[in-house]
Design a protein around this motif. Structure first.
Motif, short mmCIF file in Angstrom:
data_model
loop_
_atom_site.label_atom_id
_atom_site.label_comp_id
_atom_site.label_asym_id
_atom_site.label_seq_id
_atom_site.Cartn_x
_atom_site.Cartn_y
_atom_site.Cartn_z
N ASN A 1 0.91 -1.30 0.11
CA ASN A 1 -0.13 0.13 0.02
C ASN A 1 0.84 1.30 0.16
O ASN A 1 0.69 2.40 -0.75
N LEU A 2 1.82 1.28 0.70
CA LEU A 2 2.88 2.37 0.95
C LEU A 2 3.59 2.45 -0.47
O LEU A 2 3.77 3.80 -0.93
N LEU A 3 3.91 1.45 -1.24
CA LEU A 3 4.54 1.47 -2.28
C LEU A 3 3.64 2.27 -3.36
O LEU A 3 4.29 3.02 -4.29
N VAL A 4 2.31 1.99 -3.41
CA VAL A 4 1.55 2.51 -4.24
C VAL A 4 1.13 4.14 -3.93
O VAL A 4 1.48 4.90 -4.92
N GLU A 5 1.18 4.26 -2.85
CA GLU A 5 1.33 5.87 -2.46
C GLU A 5 2.41 6.53 -2.97
O GLU A 5 2.26 7.59 -3.42
N GLY A 6 3.56 6.13 -2.73
CA GLY A 6 4.88 6.57 -3.16
C GLY A 6 4.72 6.72 -4.78
O GLY A 6 5.40 7.62 -5.14
N LEU A 7 4.55 5.86 -5.52
CA LEU A 7 4.21 5.80 -7.10
C LEU A 7 3.33 6.80 -7.28
O LEU A 7 3.73 7.50 -8.27
N LYS A 8 2.44 6.94 -6.71
CA LYS A 8 1.48 7.92 -6.98
C LYS A 8 2.08 9.51 -6.97
O LYS A 8 1.96 10.24 -7.74
N GLN A 9 2.69 9.43 -5.82
CA GLN A 9 3.31 10.94 -5.61
C GLN A 9 4.47 10.83 -6.56
O GLN A 9 4.92 12.02 -6.74
N ALA A 10 5.19 10.01 -7.01
CA ALA A 10 6.32 10.29 -7.99
C ALA A 10 5.69 10.41 -9.41
O ALA A 10 6.52 10.57 -10.31
N GLY A 11 4.61 10.15 -9.53
CA GLY A 11 3.97 10.30 -10.82
C GLY A 11 4.39 9.19 -11.76
O GLY A 11 4.20 9.45 -12.96
N GLY A 12 4.63 8.10 -11.43
CA GLY A 12 5.22 7.15 -12.25
C GLY A 12 6.78 7.08 -12.31
O GLY A 12 7.29 6.11 -13.12
N ASP A 13 7.44 8.21 -11.91
CA ASP A 13 8.80 8.15 -12.34
C ASP A 13 9.53 7.41 -11.19
O ASP A 13 9.91 7.83 -9.93
N THR A 14 9.80 6.08 -11.24
CA THR A 14 10.33 5.10 -10.50
C THR A 14 11.89 5.52 -9.88
O THR A 14 12.19 5.15 -8.73
N SER A 15 12.32 6.59 -10.54
CA SER A 15 13.55 6.97 -10.06
C SER A 15 13.55 7.78 -8.87
O SER A 15 14.33 8.36 -8.11
N LYS A 16 12.32 8.39 -8.64
CA LYS A 16 11.97 9.33 -7.60
C LYS A 16 11.54 8.51 -6.41
O LYS A 16 11.15 9.17 -5.32
N LEU A 17 10.99 7.24 -6.58
CA LEU A 17 10.44 6.68 -5.62
C LEU A 17 11.02 6.56 -4.15
O LEU A 17 10.09 7.16 -3.33
N GLY A 18 12.37 6.16 -4.16
CA GLY A 18 12.85 6.12 -2.73
C GLY A 18 12.84 7.46 -1.79
O GLY A 18 12.56 7.62 -0.59
N GLU A 19 13.05 8.88 -2.89
CA GLU A 19 12.81 9.90 -2.14
C GLU A 19 11.39 10.37 -1.78
O GLU A 19 11.04 10.92 -0.66
N VAL A 20 10.54 10.26 -2.57
CA VAL A 20 9.13 10.56 -2.58
C VAL A 20 8.27 9.90 -1.16
O VAL A 20 7.51 10.39 -0.73
N LEU A 21 8.92 8.68 -0.87
CA LEU A 21 8.16 7.81 0.00
C LEU A 21 8.36 8.52 1.34
O LEU A 21 7.69 8.38 2.28
#
Length: 395
Positions: free
Chosen positions: A334-354
């Motif tokens: 669930n948290l991973l989904v929230e992070g991806l939504k906030q990253a706009g799908g840019d997985t390179s930003k996932l670690g940061e936006v979490l």
């Protein structure tokens, strides 16, 4: 691999609501554009390393089941931006070395965008070291505080830490006027982490540790340690480990007529513990998350709705009630989904936006920050007591 992004979620409002409430989702790979300009329909790959065999399997099996349930639901609703979610599972066999091998395989061969796991603290620590070096986002299902303390970019965890559990137990002991305790903890990273926190916070709560004992994860008996503890003036015994160790301790303590209260860590907070201890468990205390007693959560509790939804769905799928470990997997995805939504799908930003994610889950209310990659507090933990073969909330 060339990095590309996929467009924002295009689900209708009803489907988006379903995904948010049911925590059904997963990571996303950078979307490849098709020859006609449309988004790729290639699967979004996420890795999940759980302890499906070995001593930690009572943790890893429900975690896998929870993740599988979420994957089925989100794919049934059309996937993520029209792309199916593919979770690739690996079994670390409750072994640190196997866990590291698994995450290397998922990163190099499968090209996953993030990894969930592992179930145990030892395997998770090894995985976290590799993931941090490779800048691969990792959300662990293990409790040891050192997984996220100190903070490392991209490394997160869903369970309450041993710090949270320690403080919640000490708060309870202080309320009961108990000032002298004994500890009996597994010698593995999980138990050792608890030993460290119990030692650290005891003075703050006016508590003295009069006996400290350890046992091996695979030890068949702890009677010698319990005999030593019985000879002290300890007013309570705190046990930290995962099943079957804590259950064995409870049964042998009863056989030795050790009458002081026994308090177990959340490492054994599941139905397997009740099954293992049988009648000997009456009166045993445990620190845990609210998911352990879903029917006793107050209706106005912020976690009530999501706990009910998860429990209903899990029971329908597996004909059993989910435990806290299933919840760790559920919240992780669930948290991973929230992070991806906030990253706009840019997985390179996932670690940061979490780090910016705020989410009410079944484990607690997560509030990640740059300084806190667990995002929970001891206030979302509860004390339960075994009564008539069931866990009952201690009020």
């Amino acid at each position: 691999m060339k990095k590309r992004t996929f467009k924002k979620w295009l689900f209708p409002a009803a489907v988006a609501s379903l995904v948010f409430l049911s925590a059904c989702g997963g990571g996303a790979t950078p979307a490849a554009e098709s020859g006609t300009g449309g988004a790729s329909k290639d699967p979004i790959k996420v890795g999940a390393i759980f302890s499906l065999t070995g001593p930690n399997s009572p943790l890893g099996v429900p975690e896998k089941q929870a993740v599988e349930l979420l994957v089925k639901e989100i794919n049934g609703a059309g996937g993520v931006d029209g792309r199916p979610l593919e979770v690739i599972f690996e079994d670390d066999k409750s072994d640190n070395t196997e866990a590291v091998k698994a995450i290397k395989k998922l990163a190099s061969k499968e090209k996953v965008v993030a990894v969930l796991g592992s179930s145990g603290s030892g395997p998770s620590l090894g995985m976290a070291e590799y993931a941090a070096a490779e800048k691969l986002p990792l959300i662990s299902m293990a409790a040891a505080d050192q997984i996220t303390n100190p903070v490392r970019a991209g490394i997160y965890k869903t369970p309450h830490t041993d710090v949270h559990g320690t403080k919640r137990i000490f708060k309870y002991l202080k309320e009961k006027g108990i000032t002298k305790i004994a500890t009996l903890n597994d010698s593995n990273p999980y138990g050792s982490g608890w030993t460290t926190q119990l030692q650290k916070y005891a003075p703050e709560y006016g508590i003295t540790i009069v006996a400290e004992e350890k046992y091996g994860t695979k030890d068949p008996s702890m009677s010698s340690q319990l005999t030593k503890i019985k000879g002290t003036d300890a007013q309570a015994l705190i046990v930290a480990g995962t099943n079957p160790g804590p259950a064995t301790i409870v049964k042998e303590a009863k056989q030795l007529n050790l009458t002081i209260p026994i308090i177990s860590s959340h490492g054994s907070a599941n139905s397997k513990f009740l099954e293992l201890i049988g009648d000997a468990g009456e009166g045993v205390l445990m620190v845990a998350g609210k998911l352990l007693i879903p029917e006793q959560v107050a209706a106005d509790d912020p976690q009530s709705a999501i706990i009910k939804k998860f429990v209903d769905g899990y029971q329908a799928a597996y004909n059993t009630q989910p435990d806290g470990f299933a919840g760790y997997g559920y919240d992780g995805l669930n948290l991973l989904v929230e992070g991806l939504k906030q990253a706009g799908g840019d997985t390179s930003k996932l670690g940061e936006v979490l780090e910016k994610v705020k989410y009410v889950g079944v484990t607690g209310e997560f509030k990640f920050t740059a300084d806190d990659h667990n995002g929970l507090t001891e206030d979302s933990m509860i004390m339960v007591e075994v009564k008539d073969g069931k866990f009952q909330l201690v009020k």
